[in-house]
Scaffold this motif. Structure first.
Motif, PDB file in Angstrom:
ATOM      1  N   PHE A 175      -7.878   2.228   5.925  1.00 52.23           N
ATOM      2  CA  PHE A 175      -7.431   1.240   6.543  1.00 52.23           C
ATOM      3  C   PHE A 175      -6.861   1.068   7.689  1.00 52.23           C
ATOM      4  CE2 PHE A 175      -3.078   2.806   4.444  1.00 52.23           C
ATOM      5  CZ  PHE A 175      -2.449   3.271   5.686  1.00 52.23           C
ATOM      6  N   TYR A 231       0.365   4.447  -1.994  1.00 55.52           N
ATOM      7  CA  TYR A 231       0.309   6.380  -1.746  1.00 55.52           C
ATOM      8  C   TYR A 231       1.085   7.464  -0.979  1.00 55.52           C
ATOM      9  CZ  TYR A 231      -1.542   9.584   2.759  1.00 55.52           C
ATOM     10  OH  TYR A 231      -2.437  10.661   3.011  1.00 55.52           O
ATOM     11  N   PHE A 245      -9.261   5.571   0.691  1.00 54.71           N
ATOM     12  CA  PHE A 245      -7.845   4.433   0.846  1.00 54.71           C
ATOM     13  C   PHE A 245      -7.666   4.681   2.053  1.00 54.71           C
ATOM     14  CE2 PHE A 245      -4.075   2.498   0.519  1.00 54.71           C
ATOM     15  CZ  PHE A 245      -4.489   1.062   0.121  1.00 54.71           C
ATOM     16  N   SER A 246      -6.545   5.482   2.607  1.00 56.96           N
ATOM     17  CA  SER A 246      -6.111   5.118   3.924  1.00 56.96           C
ATOM     18  C   SER A 246      -6.802   5.320   5.554  1.00 56.96           C
ATOM     19  CB  SER A 246      -4.985   7.101   4.176  1.00 56.96           C
ATOM     20  OG  SER A 246      -4.055   6.807   5.157  1.00 56.96           O
ATOM     21  N   SER A 277     -10.943   1.971  -3.515  1.00 57.15           N
ATOM     22  CA  SER A 277     -10.121   3.155  -4.020  1.00 57.15           C
ATOM     23  C   SER A 277      -8.409   2.820  -4.203  1.00 57.15           C
ATOM     24  CB  SER A 277     -10.060   3.676  -2.566  1.00 57.15           C
ATOM     25  OG  SER A 277      -9.493   2.878  -1.499  1.00 57.15           O
ATOM     26  N   ALA A 278      -8.062   1.691  -3.910  1.00 56.57           N
ATOM     27  CA  ALA A 278      -7.164   1.255  -4.106  1.00 56.57           C
ATOM     28  C   ALA A 278      -7.404   1.109  -5.963  1.00 56.57           C
ATOM     29  CB  ALA A 278      -6.377  -0.002  -3.805  1.00 56.57           C
ATOM     30  N   GLN A 328       0.774  -1.205   0.210  1.00 54.35           N
ATOM     31  CA  GLN A 328      -0.212  -0.281   0.218  1.00 54.35           C
ATOM     32  C   GLN A 328       0.687   1.172  -0.247  1.00 54.35           C
ATOM     33  OE1 GLN A 328      -0.125   1.922   2.311  1.00 54.35           O
ATOM     34  NE2 GLN A 328       1.074   1.836   4.168  1.00 54.35           N
ATOM     35  N   ILE A 334     -11.585  -0.096   0.426  1.00 57.28           N
ATOM     36  CA  ILE A 334     -10.180  -0.365   0.780  1.00 57.28           C
ATOM     37  C   ILE A 334      -9.883  -0.884  -1.181  1.00 57.28           C
ATOM     38  CG2 ILE A 334      -8.085  -1.411   1.176  1.00 57.28           C
ATOM     39  CD1 ILE A 334      -9.046  -1.316   3.931  1.00 57.28           C
ATOM     40  N   SER A 384     -14.375  10.910   2.984  1.00 57.14           N
ATOM     41  CA  SER A 384     -13.764  10.070   4.150  1.00 57.14           C
ATOM     42  C   SER A 384     -15.234   9.815   5.267  1.00 57.14           C
ATOM     43  CB  SER A 384     -12.958   9.615   4.518  1.00 57.14           C
ATOM     44  OG  SER A 384     -12.154  10.469   5.450  1.00 57.14           O
ATOM     45  N   ALA A 391      -8.852   9.569  -3.872  1.00 57.98           N
ATOM     46  CA  ALA A 391      -8.922   9.227  -4.015  1.00 57.98           C
ATOM     47  C   ALA A 391      -7.897   8.027  -2.168  1.00 57.98           C
ATOM     48  CB  ALA A 391      -8.773   7.379  -4.757  1.00 57.98           C
ATOM     49  N   SER A 392      -7.154   8.344  -2.764  1.00 58.51           N
ATOM     50  CA  SER A 392      -6.019   7.831  -1.728  1.00 58.51           C
ATOM     51  C   SER A 392      -6.427   8.484   0.306  1.00 58.51           C
ATOM     52  CB  SER A 392      -4.539   8.919  -1.878  1.00 58.51           C
ATOM     53  OG  SER A 392      -4.501   9.637  -1.643  1.00 58.51           O
ATOM     54  N   MET A 416      -0.881  -1.907  -6.301  1.00 61.62           N
ATOM     55  CA  MET A 416      -3.011  -1.741  -5.860  1.00 61.62           C
ATOM     56  C   MET A 416      -3.527  -2.690  -6.746  1.00 61.62           C
ATOM     57  SD  MET A 416      -3.079   1.301  -4.658  1.00 61.62           S
ATOM     58  CE  MET A 416      -0.969   0.802  -3.807  1.00 61.62           C
TER      59      MET A 416
END
Length: 209
Positions: A130, A37, A126-127, A92-93, A33, A89, A76, A122-123, A185
């Motif tokens: 997770f 990121y 994602f962050s 978004s990945a 990941q 996750i 988010s 998106a990142s 990803m």
């Protein structure tokens, strides 16, 4: 701080029959990941330079692209509790891989900047997803050890990343560099989509079991 009288959890407990599968899943996730990121922030100014933009123009575009980070954090908030975090996750990945490839092969600012903003939005979704997720998949007794060791691997991966991405950028160009990010990803998507448990709407005891 650790509660007085509570023994420190040894690392080998993470590889007991009870936790081994989740430990390996989280370790694989954290290694790859960080390529998506943190690799993006490393690559963007150099990618713009490789595409022929001046230093001032590259910094201007990078500043605009990085506006996506707070936008992603805001986005988010309403969705991280409503969408199954495992699939948030994964989704978004996928978006990071797709937007990164689009940026890598784009030539005009009219495409580069929107794709960059979309990537950073998106990142950060994602962050945020997770970070919540990795705290949910282990019981309290081993949570700090499990999350801490896995996140430590991501720091090692981040340190090694420039030695992989920069040579690819220099020898094969921006498209190839973002293809490496997209491949990382894809591994994340398979790892989480196939091997991670669903956590949204479930109690920690239920997830841990």
């Amino acid at each position: 701080t650790r509660e007085p009288g509570r023994p420190r959890v040894p690392l080998h407990v993470l590889f007991s029959d009870e936790y081994r599968a989740r430990t390996l899943m989280l370790w694989v996730f954290q290694v790859f990941q960080s390529v998506g990121y943190y690799g993006f922030g490393t690559l963007v100014p150099m990618v713009l330079g490789a595409k022929g933009f001046s230093v001032i123009t590259s910094l201007t575009y990078t500043t605009l692209v990085f506006l996506g980070y707070p936008l992603g954090a805001a986005l988010s908030i309403p969705i991280v509790e409503r969408v199954d975090r495992r699939w948030l996750i994964v989704g978004s990945a996928f978006a990071m891989g797709a937007f990164g490839l689009a940026l890598g092969f784009a030539e005009s600012a009219a495409v580069i900047v929107p794709m960059g903003v979309a990537y950073t939005v998106a990142s950060n979704v994602f962050s945020n997803a997770f970070h919540v997720f990795q705290a949910e998949i282990f019981p309290t007794s081993v949570r700090a050890t499990a999350a801490g060791t896995a996140y430590g691997l991501s720091r090692l991966s981040s340190a090694a990343m420039p030695f992989v991405l920069l040579p690819v950028l220099q020898t094969s160009g921006p498209g190839a560099a973002f293809a490496v990010v997209a491949a990382a990803m894809l591994i994340v998507m398979i790892d989480i989509g196939v091997f991670a448990p669903s956590t949204t709407g479930r109690t920690l005891e239920d997830v841990a079991a």
